[in-house]
Motif scaffolding. Sequence first.
Motif, mmCIF file in Angstrom:
data_model
loop_
_atom_site.group_PDB
_atom_site.id
_atom_site.type_symbol
_atom_site.label_atom_id
_atom_site.label_comp_id
_atom_site.label_asym_id
_atom_site.label_seq_id
_atom_site.Cartn_x
_atom_site.Cartn_y
_atom_site.Cartn_z
ATOM 1 N N MET A 1 0.432 -9.478 7.190
ATOM 2 C CA MET A 1 0.554 -8.026 7.043
ATOM 3 C C MET A 1 1.747 -7.468 7.810
ATOM 4 O O MET A 1 1.996 -7.852 8.948
ATOM 5 C CB MET A 1 -0.732 -7.365 7.556
ATOM 6 N N TYR B 1 -3.878 1.468 3.877
ATOM 7 C CA TYR B 1 -3.477 0.302 4.663
ATOM 8 C C TYR B 1 -4.374 0.145 5.894
ATOM 9 O O TYR B 1 -4.840 -0.951 6.200
ATOM 10 C CB TYR B 1 -2.006 0.424 5.072
ATOM 11 N N TYR C 1 0.845 -1.193 0.000
ATOM 12 C CA TYR C 1 0.000 0.000 0.000
ATOM 13 C C TYR C 1 0.882 1.245 0.000
ATOM 14 O O TYR C 1 1.877 1.318 0.705
ATOM 15 C CB TYR C 1 -0.936 -0.006 1.210
ATOM 16 N N LYS D 1 3.882 -1.608 5.133
ATOM 17 C CA LYS D 1 2.506 -1.608 4.588
ATOM 18 C C LYS D 1 2.349 -2.650 3.483
ATOM 19 O O LYS D 1 1.567 -2.478 2.556
ATOM 20 C CB LYS D 1 2.126 -0.222 4.083
ATOM 21 N N SER E 1 -0.675 5.254 4.335
ATOM 22 C CA SER E 1 -1.168 4.671 5.582
ATOM 23 C C SER E 1 -2.690 4.592 5.630
ATOM 24 O O SER E 1 -3.240 3.677 6.223
ATOM 25 C CB SER E 1 -0.680 5.492 6.773
#
Length: 189
Positions: free
Chosen positions: A164, A109, A103, A169, A106
């Motif tokens: 994750m 994400y 991503y 990210k 932020s």
Amino acid sequence: MKLRKILLHTGLTVTILISVFFSALIWFNPAMLQHDSKETTDTGENTTSVSKKTLSDIFLPLQATYNVNDLQYQLPSSENYLIGKVWKIMKKWNSVSTSTKIYKNSTDYLTFLKQNNALLLNYNSPITVKVFNKVFTQKIEGLSKFKFNRIMIPLENENYIYLMNDQSKAVCKVVINNMKAVKKIKTYL
């Protein structure tokens, strides 16, 4: 006045001598020497307790979060409760394929991270896919050095999980071929 000076000097000298005497008792006390030798003696108890731990005892996630109705609930998580039960279920899954997405910002994400009807298993620090494969008896190939600190399990009849990494990210989508046990996870929730 002379008597007062003599008493003051005598009292001070006696006080110093008493202080030196008690200090010598403390310095040369055999009990003090024995105490030091007990601290440095290795009984071997620690080495046996460390060897009894398995990889799953060390590398299971430490925290569980349940996303539902745009809210996040932190769940009780111990090896004998939710995380231990989910670990036993996940060991029976078979990973088929993977794909990775990073991503750019932020916000995107975090939006992905907070999706509804998902169980998040969180680590305090990142682990590698290689360690994940050993702990969860999986065979994810090609990403052995990929680090992640969250496992997301979608609970809406999905056939995949997400690994994750909050720092980069990056999200690794792992396709699973036998996720019928998601219903069992829902009952635990």
